[in-house]
Enzyme design. Structure first.
Site, mmCIF file in Angstrom:
data_model
loop_
_atom_site.group_PDB
_atom_site.id
_atom_site.type_symbol
_atom_site.label_atom_id
_atom_site.label_comp_id
_atom_site.label_asym_id
_atom_site.label_seq_id
_atom_site.Cartn_x
_atom_site.Cartn_y
_atom_site.Cartn_z
ATOM 1 N N HIS A 1 -28.405 17.044 10.934
ATOM 2 C CA HIS A 1 -28.285 16.115 12.063
ATOM 3 C C HIS A 1 -26.950 15.389 12.066
ATOM 4 C CE1 HIS A 1 -32.571 16.721 12.992
ATOM 5 N NE2 HIS A 1 -32.623 16.960 11.695
ATOM 6 N N GLU B 1 -11.362 20.942 -9.424
ATOM 7 C CA GLU B 1 -10.365 20.728 -10.484
ATOM 8 C C GLU B 1 -10.011 22.018 -11.208
ATOM 9 O OE1 GLU B 1 -10.631 16.146 -11.910
ATOM 10 O OE2 GLU B 1 -10.890 17.581 -13.520
ATOM 11 N N LYS C 1 -1.923 9.319 -11.493
ATOM 12 C CA LYS C 1 -1.900 8.404 -12.640
ATOM 13 C C LYS C 1 -0.483 7.884 -12.870
ATOM 14 C CE LYS C 1 -5.762 10.355 -15.291
ATOM 15 N NZ LYS C 1 -6.148 11.095 -16.475
HETATM 16 O O1 PA5 Z 1 -12.698 17.462 -16.038
HETATM 17 C C1 PA5 Z 1 -11.835 16.733 -16.496
HETATM 18 O O2 PA5 Z 1 -11.122 17.047 -17.476
HETATM 19 C C2 PA5 Z 1 -11.605 15.354 -15.904
HETATM 20 O O3 PA5 Z 1 -12.370 15.172 -14.765
HETATM 21 C C3 PA5 Z 1 -11.950 14.275 -16.918
HETATM 22 O O4 PA5 Z 1 -13.280 14.426 -17.330
HETATM 23 C C4 PA5 Z 1 -11.740 12.870 -16.336
HETATM 24 O O5 PA5 Z 1 -10.419 12.723 -15.875
HETATM 25 C C5 PA5 Z 1 -12.039 11.806 -17.389
HETATM 26 O O6 PA5 Z 1 -11.257 12.003 -18.524
HETATM 27 P P1 PA5 Z 1 -11.595 11.305 -19.916
HETATM 28 O O7 PA5 Z 1 -12.911 11.847 -20.392
HETATM 29 O O8 PA5 Z 1 -10.473 11.684 -20.811
HETATM 30 O O9 PA5 Z 1 -11.658 9.829 -19.653
#
Ligand code: PA5
Length: 374
Positions: free
Chosen positions: A278, A257, A367
């Site tokens: 394996h 990310e 989303k």
């Molecule tokens: O690293 C990030 O920002 C994302 O992976 C969020 O943690 C994830 O989308 C969850 O978001 P939230 O904590 O707003 O529910």
């Protein structure tokens, strides 16, 4: 103490500049976090963990991505035994999985830790609604409120508003720390404390890393960059301890990310050996040579150590660059060090690739499509 087995020719001036930029970034709050631990908040976390252990057999931990992977990684790796069981929910939209977790808790005493910085993520919202309903049916609306622990933004979001209006115990995700860099905040500390992880030691490890791990993190970030510039587009995180599978999952999210944007990024993959020798060992030894292997060399037993050495030799002779990251202790302190080391290395790597380590615009695409459908 984190050690690395490589010494690339680092452009130290460039890396010093990147470190300064990260510290000045509005989302760089995690960099100095271990130096600014708030004793009052730690005491609140420990008190909540104690209460949950006293009145519950299960803690239902609801969250996804950065609100889930880091604490699960440490809990799974250390497997402390507080007597209480943690169940993870809100990490998919599968009805099958949700029903399984609801049934698993059954009629046992339980509490909920719902973790969402935005307070609006669909997966945890749906799971929270289902578990809250179960909680209210079991305990009635008033007692249910005392069993909900919400970790979310300090001032805004629907989870924040609901928590304030109902008097849930609240913990804050700091403004200047994004999900995947938040494991050393209440996001990770509360579930870890409930599970019996020594969070003081974890934070002590992270604090030590703010001094000791910077130089190895710079070398690792530079090494990754050098490999990426030389057409290596995949990094395979390898460990030899099966309980660290979720630490690999956290790493994949952290790097994926943070780096995968603007047509950039190194694909993060993972293996756990010797099991995966394996299944994927053949590919590692003789497949397409676009990948390198980053071994997280946890302290392990003699037999397993021999496997580490054998793999390093075999894969190097198979033409794979093999990096090794050594960890001095397999305990809370060691994981505190590792978490800080990887967060820092990841943010610097993203900067070297010319992308913002702290945003995730691509996550929105799915989303938005989903919103159109429901
Ligand atoms: O690293 C990030 O920002 C994302 O992976 C969020 O943690 C994830 O989308 C969850 O978001 P939230 O904590 O707003 O529910």
């Amino acid at each position: 103490m984190i050690t690395v087995n490589f010494s690339p020719q680092v452009d130290t001036a460039k890396m010093a500049g990147i470190l300064q930029e990260l510290k000045a970034d509005p989302m760089g709050g995690w960099i100095e976090l271990p130096k600014k631990v708030n004793a009052e908040e730690i005491a609140r976390i420990k008190a909540a963990a104690k209460k949950i252990n006293e009145d519950s057999e299960y803690l239902v931990c609801i969250g996804i991505g950065g609100s889930y992977l880091g604490h699960r990684a440490v809990v799974e790796a250390l497997r402390p035994d507080s007597g209480l069981k943690i169940i993870y929910a809100g990490k998919s939209l599968s009805r099958r999985e949700l029903e399984y977790t609801l049934n698993k808790v059954g009629d046992k005493d339980f509490s909920i830790n719902v973790i969402s910085k935005s307070g609006a993520t669909l997966e945890p919202s749906i799971a929270f609604a289902a578990f809250k309903d179960k909680l209210i049916k079991k305990y009635g609306p008033e007692e249910a409120k005392g069993r909900i622990y919400a970790t979310t933004d300090a001032v805004q979001g629907s989870l924040h508003d609901e928590a304030v209006n109902n008097g849930y115990t609240m913990f804050v995700v700091p403004d200047n720390i994004g999900g995947r860099y938040s494991v050393l905040t209440a996001v990770g500390l509360l579930p870890m404390a409930v599970a019996g992880v020594n969070i003081d030691e974890l934070l002590a490890g992270a604090l030590a890393a703010t001094a000791d791990a910077v130089e190895p993190a710079i070398r690792y970030a530079w090494m990754r960059y050098t490999l990426a510039m030389n057409k290596y587009d995949t990094e395979v995180f390898a460990s030899f301890e099966p309980f660290t599978e979720f630490f690999n999952e956290w790493l994949k999210q952290l790097f994926g990310e943070s780096e995968g944007k603007n047509g950039q990024g190194i694909w993060p993959a993972s293996v756990v050996y010797s099991t995966d020798l394996h299944s994927l060992g053949q590919f590692m030894q003789e497949g397409r040579r676009n990948l390198w292997e980053t071994i997280i060399d946890y302290p392990t037993d003699e037999m397993n150590k021999k496997v580490v050495h054998a793999v390093m030799k075999a894969h190097t002779s198979g033409g794979i660059p093999v990096l090794s990251i050594g960890v001095s202790s397999y305990d809370a302190k060691g994981f505190g060090e590792l978490i800080y080391f990887f967060e820092l290395a990841c943010a610097m790597s993203a900067k070297l690739l010319g992308v913002n380590p702290f945003d995730q615009p691509g996550v929105e695409a799915y989303k938005n499509e989903l919103k159109k459908l429901i």
